[in-house]
Each structure stands twice: as C-alpha cells, then as structure tokens.
Write an enzyme that holds these catalytic residues in place. Structure first.
Site, PDB file in Angstrom:
ATOM      1  N   GLU A  39       4.493   5.226 -10.061  1.00  0.00           N
ATOM      2  CA  GLU A  39       4.592   3.791  -9.779  1.00  0.00           C
ATOM      3  C   GLU A  39       3.306   2.996 -10.003  1.00  0.00           C
ATOM      4  O   GLU A  39       2.712   2.442  -9.064  1.00  0.00           O
ATOM      5  CB  GLU A  39       5.069   3.562  -8.342  1.00  0.00           C
ATOM      6  CG  GLU A  39       6.452   4.103  -8.071  1.00  0.00           C
ATOM      7  CD  GLU A  39       7.042   3.577  -6.765  1.00  0.00           C
ATOM      8  OE1 GLU A  39       6.297   2.998  -5.956  1.00  0.00           O
ATOM      9  OE2 GLU A  39       8.244   3.753  -6.561  1.00  0.00           O
ATOM     10  N   GLU A  82      13.245   8.635  -7.576  1.00  0.00           N
ATOM     11  CA  GLU A  82      13.312   8.209  -6.168  1.00  0.00           C
ATOM     12  C   GLU A  82      14.437   7.220  -6.008  1.00  0.00           C
ATOM     13  O   GLU A  82      14.623   6.328  -6.848  1.00  0.00           O
ATOM     14  CB  GLU A  82      12.020   7.523  -5.702  1.00  0.00           C
ATOM     15  CG  GLU A  82      10.908   8.448  -5.315  1.00  0.00           C
ATOM     16  CD  GLU A  82       9.675   7.686  -4.809  1.00  0.00           C
ATOM     17  OE1 GLU A  82       9.838   6.681  -4.109  1.00  0.00           O
ATOM     18  OE2 GLU A  82       8.562   8.120  -5.153  1.00  0.00           O
TER      19      GLU A  82
HETATM   20  C1  BGP Z   1       7.989   4.315  -3.347  1.00  0.00           C
HETATM   21  C2  BGP Z   1       6.902   5.337  -3.218  1.00  0.00           C
HETATM   22  C3  BGP Z   1       7.115   6.345  -2.150  1.00  0.00           C
HETATM   23  C4  BGP Z   1       7.853   5.855  -0.938  1.00  0.00           C
HETATM   24  C5  BGP Z   1       9.013   4.949  -1.267  1.00  0.00           C
HETATM   25  C6  BGP Z   1       9.623   4.243  -0.104  1.00  0.00           C
HETATM   26  O1  BGP Z   1       7.411   3.113  -3.735  1.00  0.00           O
HETATM   27  O2  BGP Z   1       6.736   6.024  -4.414  1.00  0.00           O
HETATM   28  O3  BGP Z   1       5.886   6.923  -1.877  1.00  0.00           O
HETATM   29  O4  BGP Z   1       7.046   5.440   0.068  1.00  0.00           O
HETATM   30  O5  BGP Z   1       8.661   3.971  -2.214  1.00  0.00           O
HETATM   31  O6  BGP Z   1       8.898   3.097   0.179  1.00  0.00           O
HETATM   32  P1  BGP Z   1       8.460   2.677   1.614  1.00  0.00           P
HETATM   33  O7  BGP Z   1       7.773   3.870   2.161  1.00  0.00           O
HETATM   34  O8  BGP Z   1       7.545   1.506   1.428  1.00  0.00           O
HETATM   35  O9  BGP Z   1       9.693   2.319   2.334  1.00  0.00           O
END
Ligand code: BGP
Length: 468
Positions: A160, A375
């Site tokens: 990301e 993800e």
């Molecule tokens: C993505 C990241 C993860 C994870 C996920 C959920 O952006 O790669 O590391 O954290 O999002 O986001 P959040 O934790 O902000 O809810």
C-alpha cells in the site's frame, strides 16, 4: 445459485509484522517511527500486539486446521537491519527462516512483503521515502532478503504505497503526521514506485525462481451524480491521488497525460512541486512487465462531489459513525450520506467496487498477468461470548466480496486467491485494538486464540470452494 471459486484458489489470511509480532525491542530489533508515535498520539502501542513473534506456531496450526492455504506475512526491515542498512542482525534472520519453515510445514504458503508501513526509524527520521538515498537502502535490503530467504516463493515489495503517502502526508494519522501536503503524497508515491521497480528488476536479473509483485490498496471512486461533470471530475482526481498514479507507474512505466494533467491541477490548487529524474522513468519502464502479480487490497469505495472550499480532513479512528470528513480544495469531497452501508469507522461497504476495480485493471493495464486480493475484511467491534464471536456481519461482508470475485473470473479476469484481513485479530494502526478483523479472536490479555463463527465458515468455503 451459489457461486464457485476455482479449485486451485488460495484461501488465505493476512498479517503484517508490526501489527502482529509484538516483541518490538526483542533480539536486536531496531526502532521504527511508530514506536514513539503511538505512545505520543494514540491510546495503545504495538506491544504485545498478537505476540506472533512467539505464537506463530499456534497461528499456523490453526490456519492449517481451518483450511487456510496461504498467509501474508511481512518482514520487519528493522529486525534484519536495525538501522535500515549496514550490520545484519542474525537473530532477525533466524526468526524469519523459522517462520517460513513453519509455514511450509503446515502447508500454508507464505506471501512475503518486504515493507508494510514500518521503515526503520533511522531512515524514517531522515525523510523516509522522500529522501532518495532511502531508495538505495530499500533495494539493498530487498537484495539481501532475496538472496537469504530462498525458500520464499512469493514476494511483494510494498504494501500500500497509496495509504502510506495518504496517512503520512495528507490525513496525518501515520508518522510523521503531516497534514494536507499533496506534493509530498505524490513524491512519496513516486519514490516508492521507483524502489519497487528497481527491486523487481534486480530479482528478475538475478534469476530467482519465485514470483514477485506489489500490493496496492485500490478504493473505487464514484461521482455522487454521474450527470454532473464536477462530480465526475472529483471522482477522477481522487482516483489519480489514490489509484491511477501508482497503477500507471506500475504497469505503464510512466504517467499518462491524463494523470499528469490531474496531478498539475491538484498541485496548482494545493501548492508544491515534484522532482522527477530521467533515470526514474528508465527504472519504471524496465519494470512494467516484470510484475508476476498485482495484489489488490480492497475495503471500500467513495462517492465524490465537486468541492472548491478549504481542505479539511478528519480521520474517524474511534468507530463512532459519522466522525469522518474529507474534502480537498479543487479535488472533491467525500459524501457519506449516500445509499450504501458503511462501517462504524465510515468505510463504505460496496462489493461491486471490487468488481469494477478489477475490470478497470484488466482493461487499462492488460499486462497485469494475475491478481490476488491480498486484503479484504470487516473491521468490527466483536462481541466475545461463549468463547467465540458470532460474526455474521463479517461472513456476509466476505461472502459478498467473494461473489463478485467469482463474477470477475467468469468475465475473464485472472484472479488466483483471496487473503482475508486478518488471519487472527491484530491491532489497527490508527484505530487500536477495538477494531477487530480476525478469523480467530485474540484475547490480548493472555494471547489465547478462539475461532470465530467466520473461521468455521471459511473452512467450509476452502473445502468446497462454494460461496454460500
Ligand atoms: C490496510 C493495511 C493493513 C490493515 C488494514 C485495515 O490498509 O494494509 O495493515 O491495517 O488496512 O485497516 P485499519 O487497520 O485501518 O482498519
């Protein structure tokens, strides 16, 4: 009729070093900017997180038992090079060898990311990727890992690039906490893309046998009113900031005229200039056809209206619905009050956006080769009862996203797997431990794991490949 996914599909779970491992000072690990930043700005730290540093055999055993055949793991750069470069920390190297061995023992294929938001402090405080010297340090670190961890079959350079620029320099929720600096956002994207390009070129030149790609977060952007040119333009400009700029760099090897015109417009309105060098485009061009796969992280879409007032952004990190605000001068404003469900953190739930994004990649970047959804998942305030969580909302969320994946495959997209964020509960960078995503509930007091209802559902899915 229930939809199906292919037999050879990866049904994975995702993690990231800093959010899962804990042990942030153990065995010679170097500091990262987050260590102090969380202490100063949030109500939690990364210690002990999910104690994956010690508990990984338990998590991998559970993964195997529940039909999970892939795991996203990241290497903490500062475990290998505590200062980002120079002396290697043998204990860090040993830890990852042990971890990858355990993955293979459990038939859970590791997809390994080199950088998941955790640049070593020594380099981060020196400008992070705004400092071009750090491009070299990243490539050196990547080169070391490629040569050392020959057991890794799937590499990802970065997780990301988009949200890193966004979190660090626009929203200001990631260290160093800078707000509304769009030039830094684009410069960070650009410099990280060069780092990626140089690392994959090196991997291919040296003839390693595995596959290598990159993971982009790709939130789909829609105009609130498709008949209003101002709204359409707002969606296009938002898309350039978050998606198109980095996709062009990845697959075209340059920025299209449309992208560059959008960037100029955004910087005219918000100030700042970019530094591009000829050698950058040589590196991007040389790498554009070398990506074996694209990882797409997809959680949400956004609806945009035209906006020309003052920039104001509020990050909803508390999970009190309605707290988010996002409007950028001359770019657009996100509207939350549209006919689409959203999470308590104001993330708009829209599976169709994943389908549309995949089809966009297929059409605009036909050299993408194949996609993994690296993800996707639902952040939720899980209720722990009867030693489990009845997370029907999460099952529903995942099911709907997998259904559109099945549609996209039927419509000609090459998609090889799905990694649910997250395998077990981990902490969320800017939202703490209350926002849970895991298939396995983690009691952060004693680090015990409990399968949620979604874990049983996922097991059946991986056994039958039927989404129901
Ligand atoms: C993505 C990241 C993860 C994870 C996920 C959920 O952006 O790669 O590391 O954290 O999002 O986001 P959040 O934790 O902000 O809810």
């Amino acid at each position: 009729m229930a939809k199906k996914l292919p037999k050879d599909f990866i049904f994975g779970g995702a993690t990231a070093a800093y959010q899962a491992e804990g042990a942030i000072q153990a065995d010679g690990k170097g500091a990262v900017a987050w260590d102090q930043y969380l202490k100063d700005n949030y109500w939690y730290t990364a210690e002990p997180a999910s104690d994956f540093y010690n508990k990984y055999p338990v998590d991998l055993k559970l993964a195997e038992e529940y039909g999970i055949n892939g795991i996203r793991i990241s290497i903490a750069w500062s475990r290998i090079f505590p200062n980002g470069f120079g002396d290697v920390n043998p204990k860090g190297v040993e830890f990852y060898h042990n971890l990858f061995t355990e993955c293979h023992k459990r038939n859970v294929e590791p997809f390994v990311t080199l950088h998941h938001f955790d640049t070593p402090l020594a380099l981060h405080s020196n400008g992070d990727f705004l400092n071009r010297k750090n491009i070299d340090y990243f490539v050196d670190y990547a080169s070391f890992c490629f040569e050392e961890f020959l057991e890794v079959n799937y590499w990802t350079t970065f997780n990301e690039i988009g949200p890193i620029g966004d979190g660090q320099y626009l929203v200001g929720k990631f260290p160093p906490g800078i707000h509304n600096d769009l030039a830094k956002v684009f410069q960070s994207h650009h410099n990280m893309m060069i780092s990626h390009a140089r690392a994959i070129k090196l991997y291919k030149d040296k003839g390693y046998k595995g596959e290598i790609g990159i993971v982009h977060a790709l939130p789909t952007k829609y105009p609130v009113n498709p008949d209003k040119p101002g709204d359409v333009r707002a969606a296009e400009l938002e898309d350039i900031i978050h998606n198109k700029f980095i996709l062009d760099a990845t697959y075209l090897g340059h920025y299209s005229e449309k992208t560059l015109a959008g960037v100029s417009h955004i910087l005219e309105n918000n100030g700042g200039e970019l530094e591009f060098y000829e050698e950058d485009f040589i590196a991007l061009e040389a790498a554009k056809d070398l990506n074996d796969f694209l990882g797409i992280n997809y959680y949400m879409s956004d609806w945009m209206t035209e906006f020309d007032g003052e920039t104001e952004i509020n990050h909803n990190g508390t999970g009190i619905k309605g707290g988010a605000k996002y409007q950028i001068k001359g770019v657009g404003r996100r509207e939350y009050d549209v006919d689409v469900p959203r999470t308590d953190w104001d993330w708009m739930i829209y599976p169709q956006g994943l389908y549309d994004q995949i089809m966009r990649v297929k059409k605009d970047y036909p050299n993408y080769k194949k996609i993994y959804v690296t993800e996707n998942g639902l952040g939720y305030k899980d209720e722990f009862v009867d030693n489990t969580v009845y997370d029907d909302a999460r099952i529903d969320y995942v099911k709907k996203h997998l259904e559109v994946l099945s549609d996209a495959i039927l419509d000609g997209a090459t998609i090889k797997g799905y990694f649910l964020w997250s395998l077990m509960d981990v902490f969320s960078w800017s939202n703490g431990y209350e926002k849970r995503y895991g298939l396995f509930y983690v009691d952060f007091e004693n680090q015990k794991r409990y399968p949620k209802k979604s874990a049983y559902w996922y097991k059946r899915l991986s056994e039958t490949q039927i989404v129901e």
